[in-house]
Motif scaffolding. Structure first.
Motif, PDB file in Angstrom:
ATOM      1  N   LEU A  20      34.554  44.659  36.556  1.00 27.57           N
ATOM      2  CA  LEU A  20      34.676  44.940  37.984  1.00 27.57           C
ATOM      3  C   LEU A  20      33.565  45.864  38.466  1.00 27.57           C
ATOM      4  N   ALA A  21      33.176  46.827  37.634  1.00 31.89           N
ATOM      5  CA  ALA A  21      32.086  47.719  38.017  1.00 31.89           C
ATOM      6  C   ALA A  21      30.789  46.939  38.192  1.00 31.89           C
ATOM      7  N   ASN A 193      45.824  43.439  42.888  1.00 28.10           N
ATOM      8  CA  ASN A 193      45.066  44.008  43.994  1.00 28.10           C
ATOM      9  C   ASN A 193      45.810  45.193  44.593  1.00 28.10           C
ATOM     10  N   ALA A 194      45.251  45.751  45.672  1.00 26.78           N
ATOM     11  CA  ALA A 194      45.838  46.947  46.269  1.00 26.78           C
ATOM     12  C   ALA A 194      47.231  46.699  46.821  1.00 26.78           C
ATOM     13  N   GLY A 195      47.531  45.444  47.155  1.00 28.91           N
ATOM     14  CA  GLY A 195      48.853  45.113  47.678  1.00 28.91           C
ATOM     15  C   GLY A 195      49.852  44.708  46.619  1.00 28.91           C
ATOM     16  N   TYR A 221      46.716  51.557  35.229  1.00 29.89           N
ATOM     17  CA  TYR A 221      45.330  52.022  35.216  1.00 29.89           C
ATOM     18  C   TYR A 221      44.644  51.599  36.505  1.00 29.89           C
ATOM     19  N   ALA A 222      43.955  52.531  37.146  1.00 31.72           N
ATOM     20  CA  ALA A 222      43.131  52.204  38.305  1.00 31.72           C
ATOM     21  C   ALA A 222      41.773  51.721  37.805  1.00 31.72           C
ATOM     22  N   PHE A 227      41.670  47.962  42.574  1.00 29.96           N
ATOM     23  CA  PHE A 227      42.500  47.227  41.635  1.00 29.96           C
ATOM     24  C   PHE A 227      43.270  48.161  40.712  1.00 29.96           C
ATOM     25  N   ARG A 228      44.329  47.596  40.137  1.00 31.87           N
ATOM     26  CA  ARG A 228      45.076  48.295  39.103  1.00 31.87           C
ATOM     27  C   ARG A 228      45.399  47.313  37.985  1.00 31.87           C
TER      28      ARG A 228
END
Length: 234
Positions: A20-21, A193-195, A221-222, A227-228
């Motif tokens: 993701l980074a 995702n954030a939701g 984990y964030a 995202f988590r």
């Protein structure tokens, strides 16, 4: 949890963090380069910017993204907001696939073209917040007709936000590139995702877009900006 299990979990989280980074850094650099171009070669000082100039600048970067070995990008491009090319115009310079198929080019000749984009989350949120945003997973009816995540960053000219650069990554591609890492974390591990909607899950019972929550015993984990990872889902 054994030491071996903990090591596997750490490896999985590290791999997803790096994936993701890499995506986020790529679009951050692209947004910065596009901002710099718009303020210098692209007509700095408030001069006229043309669609052909935008195409000439944006397309080579998209071509590189789509053709580089191991690419996760399904499509990418730039969408201008009102004011950059004219007071009542948007402009889309977006391509997808190995053949670099131009997406929705006819919209650039329609006075109603802005309505196709200004209300979409991936366009509206970066313009309103001035921050990078990730939309999805959602069914992308404008481009791929698949479940995708769209990463978008605002682009500025003379300090004002004038559009976004963006990249589409299909849920299928993310599953291919991240499922092994999730399985290291746990048989029910999920990237959400954030939701709280699943993007990829190690459990075949959970599909992309399903709303999930962490199991009571799960580690959370964030990763990335939005995202988590749940080590197990309820």
């Amino acid at each position: 949890m054994t030491g071996k299990d903990a090591a596997r979990m750490t490896t999985g989280v590290t791999e997803l963090t790096a994936l993701l980074a890499g995506i986020e850094q790529r679009i951050d650099h692209w947004a910065a380069a596009t901002t710099a171009w718009l303020n210098v070669a692209g007509g700095g000082g408030g001069g006229k910017v043309t669609g052909s100039a935008i195409d000439k600048f944006i397309r080579p970067t998209v071509k590189e993204m789509l053709h580089e070995p191991g690419s996760v990008v399904a499509g990418a491009g730039f969408v201008a907001g009102a004011g950059l090319l004219g007071p009542d115009r948007s402009y889309i310079a977006w391509w997808q696939g190995e053949d670099l198929e131009r997406v929705d080019a006819l919209a650039n000749f329609s006075p109603q073209s802005m309505s196709r984009y200004v209300k979409t989350e991936w366009f509206k949120v970066p313009l309103e917040t001035g921050l990078p945003h990730v939309t999805g997973p959602y069914i992308d009816l404008l481009c791929t007709d698949e479940y995708v995540l769209t990463f978008t960053n605002p682009v500025r000219r003379l300090g004002d936000i004038v559009g976004v650069v963006g990249m589409d990554i299909t849920a299928q591609t993310l599953e291919r590139t991240s499922l092994a890492a999730l399985r290291h974390i746990g048989p029910g591990a999920a990237l959400v995702n954030a939701g709280g909607r699943s993007i990829v899950c190690a459990s075949p019972a959970v599909d992309a877009g399903d709303v999930v929550s962490p199991a009571p015993e799960a580690a959370v984990y964030a990763v990335g900006r939005q995202f988590r990872i749940f080590s197990a889902t309820a």
